[in-house]
Design an enzyme around this catalytic site. Sequence first.
Site, mmCIF file in Angstrom:
data_model
loop_
_atom_site.group_PDB
_atom_site.id
_atom_site.type_symbol
_atom_site.label_atom_id
_atom_site.label_comp_id
_atom_site.label_asym_id
_atom_site.label_seq_id
_atom_site.Cartn_x
_atom_site.Cartn_y
_atom_site.Cartn_z
ATOM 1 N N PHE A 173 8.587 68.131 118.209
ATOM 2 C CA PHE A 173 8.005 66.761 118.665
ATOM 3 C C PHE A 173 8.863 65.861 117.277
ATOM 4 O O PHE A 173 7.812 64.847 116.221
ATOM 5 C CB PHE A 173 6.234 66.563 118.215
ATOM 6 C CG PHE A 173 5.683 67.422 118.589
ATOM 7 C CD1 PHE A 173 5.365 67.288 119.844
ATOM 8 C CD2 PHE A 173 4.616 68.766 118.670
ATOM 9 C CE1 PHE A 173 4.772 68.346 120.547
ATOM 10 C CE2 PHE A 173 4.053 69.257 118.957
ATOM 11 C CZ PHE A 173 4.034 69.393 120.369
ATOM 12 N N ARG A 174 10.054 65.533 116.577
ATOM 13 C CA ARG A 174 10.496 65.240 115.941
ATOM 14 C C ARG A 174 10.591 65.327 114.471
ATOM 15 O O ARG A 174 10.983 64.548 113.536
ATOM 16 C CB ARG A 174 10.898 63.876 116.496
ATOM 17 C CG ARG A 174 11.597 64.180 118.097
ATOM 18 C CD ARG A 174 12.105 62.955 118.445
ATOM 19 N NE ARG A 174 13.432 62.320 117.268
ATOM 20 C CZ ARG A 174 14.301 62.964 117.966
ATOM 21 N NH1 ARG A 174 14.225 64.210 118.867
ATOM 22 N NH2 ARG A 174 15.536 62.299 117.791
ATOM 23 N N LEU A 175 9.408 66.145 114.178
ATOM 24 C CA LEU A 175 9.370 66.630 113.185
ATOM 25 C C LEU A 175 10.005 67.476 112.362
ATOM 26 O O LEU A 175 9.696 68.716 111.156
ATOM 27 C CB LEU A 175 7.380 67.278 113.224
ATOM 28 C CG LEU A 175 6.458 66.383 113.662
ATOM 29 C CD1 LEU A 175 5.408 66.397 113.546
ATOM 30 C CD2 LEU A 175 6.551 64.799 112.709
#
Length: 195
Positions: A173-175
């Site tokens: 989730f692009r974290l």
Amino acid sequence: MIDLTTDPYDLFATWMAKAQESELNDPNAMTLATTTPQGHPSARIVLLKSWDRQGFVFYTNLESRKSGEIRANPHVALLFHWKTRKRQIRIEGTATQVSDAEADAYFETRPRLSRIGAWASDQSRPLPERKLLEQRLESAVVQYADAPVPRPPHWSGWLVTPSAIEFWEDRDFRLHDRAVFTRAGDDWSATRLYP
């Protein structure tokens, strides 16, 4: 999760070793970013040939565009990107020329035709036609047919001494996980960054 108490050179060694296990071609490939005299960014891929706690070394023609830009502004950046490992390392630092002894030692490890090619190529300068390079290479092959190939005076290496090393690892989730290690004298301080 990137351990902020880790020595950045030890972490680099671990990540590079993993990249060497998984990257099919040139896990030591890195983008070298310099600036033009007008302050414009300039980037290309070079190969990391050695590294230690002093810094990261690559070799090139000293008359090339990259070397000219480094002489004008020694502040450079390096970027390793290993897509299969979903990792990258950014390094910011200052480049200085390696010693003649170090350049000589590395030059001797290169394949013979690569050593001869260093004499034949006017790297980064206009080449009217490919045939000219091939003729220069053939002439150099003849010149050094029965002799060792010495390192050209215009061929050497650059040592990039880091002032900051940033590690980035892909997360769902692009974290992503990001941490930057900043040099403070002989010590390093570490900060985790938002993705």
